[in-house]
Design an enzyme around this catalytic site. Structure first.
Site, PDB file in Angstrom:
ATOM      1  NE  ARG A 164       9.724  -0.397   8.237  1.00  0.00           N
ATOM      2  CZ  ARG A 164       8.449  -0.216   7.953  1.00  0.00           C
ATOM      3  NH1 ARG A 164       8.093   0.407   6.851  1.00  0.00           N
ATOM      4  NH2 ARG A 164       7.510  -0.650   8.756  1.00  0.00           N
TER       5      ARG A 164
ATOM      6  CE  LYS B 280      -1.030  -0.089   4.967  1.00  0.00           C
ATOM      7  NZ  LYS B 280       0.056  -1.053   5.263  1.00  0.00           N
TER       8      LYS B 280
ATOM      9  NE  ARG C 179      -0.450   0.145  11.206  1.00  0.00           N
ATOM     10  CZ  ARG C 179       0.472   0.600  10.361  1.00  0.00           C
ATOM     11  NH1 ARG C 179       0.493   1.862   9.996  1.00  0.00           N
ATOM     12  NH2 ARG C 179       1.361  -0.224   9.870  1.00  0.00           N
TER      13      ARG C 179
HETATM   14  P1  AMP Z   1       4.261   1.353   8.675  1.00  0.00           P
HETATM   15  O1  AMP Z   1       5.462   2.036   8.134  1.00  0.00           O
HETATM   16  O2  AMP Z   1       2.969   1.991   8.238  1.00  0.00           O
HETATM   17  O3  AMP Z   1       4.263  -0.142   8.430  1.00  0.00           O
HETATM   18  O4  AMP Z   1       4.301   1.551  10.278  1.00  0.00           O
HETATM   19  C1  AMP Z   1       5.355   1.034  11.058  1.00  0.00           C
HETATM   20  C2  AMP Z   1       4.949   1.004  12.519  1.00  0.00           C
HETATM   21  O5  AMP Z   1       4.645   2.343  12.965  1.00  0.00           O
HETATM   22  C3  AMP Z   1       3.703   0.207  12.837  1.00  0.00           C
HETATM   23  O6  AMP Z   1       3.974  -1.185  12.984  1.00  0.00           O
HETATM   24  C4  AMP Z   1       3.243   0.865  14.127  1.00  0.00           C
HETATM   25  O7  AMP Z   1       4.040   0.452  15.225  1.00  0.00           O
HETATM   26  C5  AMP Z   1       3.558   2.331  13.880  1.00  0.00           C
HETATM   27  N1  AMP Z   1       2.405   3.038  13.249  1.00  0.00           N
HETATM   28  C6  AMP Z   1       2.359   3.591  12.004  1.00  0.00           C
HETATM   29  N2  AMP Z   1       1.175   4.163  11.787  1.00  0.00           N
HETATM   30  C7  AMP Z   1       0.429   3.966  12.905  1.00  0.00           C
HETATM   31  C8  AMP Z   1      -0.896   4.305  13.302  1.00  0.00           C
HETATM   32  N3  AMP Z   1      -1.742   4.967  12.470  1.00  0.00           N
HETATM   33  N4  AMP Z   1      -1.303   3.956  14.542  1.00  0.00           N
HETATM   34  C9  AMP Z   1      -0.492   3.301  15.392  1.00  0.00           C
HETATM   35  N5  AMP Z   1       0.759   2.925  15.086  1.00  0.00           N
HETATM   36  C10 AMP Z   1       1.231   3.255  13.860  1.00  0.00           C
END
Ligand code: AMP
Length: 214
Positions: free
Chosen positions: A160, A13, A88
């Protein structure tokens, strides 16, 4: 146009969100990128978020909502945005609906990039990301032009910390518990559109564009 991207971690996404943002000239807003930038800069927000992210857990809604509401107030959001990784949780989605409703606006499309769990772990192991500009690649499905180097800013690509298999499994649990209910939420709002995320990046992109321009 206000677009929410839904889908499991690793469904692609983020890649689609960046392509949509470039095509429609609207900002790509990734809460994950904002948290990672804060971690890199050593801010208080970054320090707090890292504790959760390193465990594969979601950052609490209170921290996330303050951050995103501040981002929405920036002038570049006037013509809409593509949200990647937000909302989320149901409370985050309700907060977004309420903030938009107060301005007589709504989410136009919630695009669910559908990829079965069994494909996710496999995909995540090939994911590479640029900590400098947020570029994301996949060694097989979306390789950079030069191995290990970001196409956009020439920085070195890394895996990451939270893309390591044991953390990915926890992130998938968090996704199913807290984020998957958003599919029903946006279905009820009439904004949900499903796309098959298992096909090539360009094919997924074309199907999303068709939906937005139908
Ligand atoms: P992503 O890069 O979107 O996969 O996000 C990496 C990590 O950031 C996630 O596994 C969460 O720990 C945190 N995170 C990102 N966006 C959110 C959100 N909207 N609500 C809570 N945690 C978030």
């Amino acid at each position: 146009m206000k677009i929410v991207m839904l889908g499991a971690p690793g469904a692609g996404k983020g890649t689609q969100a960046k392509m949509l943002a470039a095509k429609y000239r609207i900002p790509h807003i990734s809460t994950g990128d904002i948290f990672r930038a804060n971690i890199k800069e050593g801010t208080e927000l970054g320090r707090k978020a890292k504790e959760y992210m390193d465990q594969g857990q979601l950052v609490p809604d209170s921290l996330t909502l303050d951050l995103i509401m501040d981002r929405f107030s920036k002038p570049d959001c006037a013509n809409g945005y593509v949200l990647d990784g937000f909302p989320r949780t149901i409370p985050q989605a309700e907060a977004l609906t309420a903030a938009l409703k107060a301005k007589g606006e709504k989410v136009d499309f919630a695009i669910n990039v559908d990829v079965p769990d069994e494909n996710i772990i496999n995909r995540m192991s090939g994911r590479r990301c640029c900590l400098k500009c947020g570029g994301t690649f996949h060694v097989k499905y979306n390789p950079p032009k030069t191995e290990g180097i970001c196409d956009f800013c020439d920085a070195e690509l890394v895996i990451r910390d939270d893309d390591k298999p044991e953390i990915v499994k926890k992130r998938l649990v968090a996704y199913h518990d807290q984020t998957q209910p958003l599919i029903d939420y946006y279905e009820k709002e009439g904004a949900l559109r499903n796309v098959d995320g298992t096909v090539d990046v360009e094919v997924v992109f074309d199907s999303i564009v068709k939906i937005l321009e139908a």
